[in-house]
Design an enzyme around this catalytic site. Structure first.
Site, PDB file in Angstrom:
ATOM      1  CG  HIS A  66     -50.813   5.747   1.838  1.00  0.00           C
ATOM      2  ND1 HIS A  66     -50.048   5.232   0.833  1.00  0.00           N
ATOM      3  CD2 HIS A  66     -50.308   6.879   2.299  1.00  0.00           C
ATOM      4  CE1 HIS A  66     -49.065   6.332   0.438  1.00  0.00           C
ATOM      5  NE2 HIS A  66     -49.291   7.294   1.385  1.00  0.00           N
ATOM      6  CG  ASP A  68     -51.982   3.508  -2.207  1.00  0.00           C
ATOM      7  OD1 ASP A  68     -52.017   3.844  -0.845  1.00  0.00           O
ATOM      8  OD2 ASP A  68     -52.627   4.148  -3.207  1.00  0.00           O
ATOM      9  CG  ASP A  92     -45.886   8.962  -0.283  1.00  0.00           C
ATOM     10  OD1 ASP A  92     -46.642   8.548   0.815  1.00  0.00           O
ATOM     11  OD2 ASP A  92     -46.392   9.618  -1.277  1.00  0.00           O
ATOM     12  CD  GLU A 122     -52.412   9.302   0.344  1.00  0.00           C
ATOM     13  OE1 GLU A 122     -52.478  10.792   0.483  1.00  0.00           O
ATOM     14  OE2 GLU A 122     -51.592   8.890  -0.368  1.00  0.00           O
ATOM     15  CD  GLU A 123     -49.490   7.981  -3.245  1.00  0.00           C
ATOM     16  OE1 GLU A 123     -49.858   9.114  -3.363  1.00  0.00           O
ATOM     17  OE2 GLU A 123     -48.497   8.074  -2.362  1.00  0.00           O
ATOM     18  CD  GLU A 151     -48.778  10.224   3.632  1.00  0.00           C
ATOM     19  OE1 GLU A 151     -47.928   9.903   3.029  1.00  0.00           O
ATOM     20  OE2 GLU A 151     -50.160   9.901   3.239  1.00  0.00           O
ATOM     21  CG  HIS A 325     -45.268  10.526  -5.399  1.00  0.00           C
ATOM     22  ND1 HIS A 325     -46.416  11.288  -5.722  1.00  0.00           N
ATOM     23  CD2 HIS A 325     -45.607   9.808  -4.316  1.00  0.00           C
ATOM     24  CE1 HIS A 325     -47.278  11.020  -4.723  1.00  0.00           C
ATOM     25  NE2 HIS A 325     -46.800  10.118  -3.956  1.00  0.00           N
TER      26      HIS A 325
END
Ligand SMILES: [Zn+2]
Length: 351
Positions: A66, A68, A92, A122-123, A151, A325
């Site tokens: 992903h 984003d 990530d 995705e987030e 990932e 994150h």
């Protein structure tokens, strides 16, 4: 973007801001980098970009990631300190995205046909998820025998994923003034039995293809009560079950119903798990190229979306999932180099 140097590429990808919903500039950059590669056919829908070889190989594999990130947090653009790259998305999963772009650019003649797939959102809520949208609109784009989702796993193969379901358990009573409580029935007290069953519950540990999954069934929220002088007539306990991928969503729900038999139960949300799928030939070759034992993925990831399409998939990426994150998110340069070497070994020469 210079896809030949995987470290420069990682920083270039990290330094194009792409918080969920604003992936456009990064998707544009990825698309134009891929369009410069004559051995790839490039397709795009929204901010999902796909590039693929058409070499007529007997098997096709997907490398997916992903584009984003979660919102930046004083960690943009990236910085390098010793052998660490710091910044939003470094773990990530922009280092994973960079690996896929690097392979796309440097391996014109892989032993498998390869589909490189980059997608948005995705987030955030799954209705925006680029993989889900493409699976719905163009399922043929994703046809493959095996998929690797890049990932963060810190260089370990994390296979399959557990499913999850949430449900509300309600108990009922009858309101009364607490000064005359015998006239009422206390719904919060009735929830005590729900909590006792959850406390006594012994979750399963299940090993599939060498990966050990640990289930869990937990109360995650409780609410009830009307006022300080009223016997409550309703209490709601929200429960969350994480289930190993040998159960379907339906079987997991039946199991929760069994544990909480006699209580009213309302399913509010559920997502299937994914079997590890390590028996597919490209998966076995991939494990041999990585050279370490796979571990079970306990959280829910987009491998389940591939599994739902009938494509066995696993997670493998250079980032550390514990840093995803986080404001001090970073990735080790050594893990990026190892990842590039491993993917080259695997894709260049199927065993
Ligand atoms: Zn991610």
């Amino acid at each position: 973007m210079t896809p030949q140097n995987v470290l420069d590429l990682t920083r270039a990808v990290c330094d194009l801001e792409s918080v969920s919903g604003a992936e456009g500039p990064l998707a544009d950059a990825v698309e134009s980098a891929l369009r410069r590669l004559p051995h790839l056919e490039v397709l795009r829908d929204g901010d999902a970009v796909l590039a693929r070889t058409a070499l007529g190989r007997p098997e096709r594999v997907v490398l997916a990631g992903h584009l984003d990130t979660v919102p930046i947090n004083n960690n943009f653009p990236s910085t390098v300190v010793d052998d660490l790259i710091y910044g939003c998305g470094t773990s990530d999963m922009k280092s994973g995205v960079a690996l896929a772009l690097h392979l796309a650019a440097t391996l014109p003649d892989p032993g498998y046909d390869v589909t490189y797939f980059f997608y948005e959102a995705e987030e955030i809520e799954s209705k925006y998820n680029g993989l889900a949208l493409v699976a719905e609109a163009h399922p043929e784009w994703l046809e493959a025998d095996f998929a690797v989702l890049l990932e963060p796993t810190y260089g370990v193969v994390e296979a399959g994923c557990q499913g999850t379901l949430r449900a509300l358990v309600r108990t009922h009573g009858r309101r009364a003034h607490t000064a005359r409580a015998w006239r009422g029935v206390n719904a919060i007290h009735a929830a005590g039995e729900v909590l006792r069953r959850l406390e006594d519950y012994r979750p399963r540990t299940v090993t599939i293809d060498g990966c050990t999954y640990r289930e869990g069934l937990n109360a995650v929220r409780i609410s009830g009560g009307v006022a300080g002088n009223v016997v409550p007539d309703e209490c709601t306990v929200e429960v969350n079950m994480r289930f190993a991928p040998d159960r379907t969503e339906k079987q997991a729900l039946e199991h929760v119903q069994e544990v909480l038999e006699g209580f009213e139960l309302e399913l509010t949300d559920s997502a299937p798990g994914a079997l590890p799928g390590l028996t597919a030939a490209p998966a076995r070759d991939f494990l041999a190229a990585v050279g370490s034992e796979p571990a079970a993925k306990l959280g829910w990831t987009d491998v389940a979306r591939f599994a739902a399409l009938g494509i066995p998939a696993l997670n493998y990426g250079p980032g550390d999932p514990l840093l995803a994150h986080a404001p001090d998110e970073h990735v080790e340069i050594g893990k990026i180099r190892d990842g590039a070497a491993t993917l080259h070994r695997w894709l260049a020469s199927p065993f």
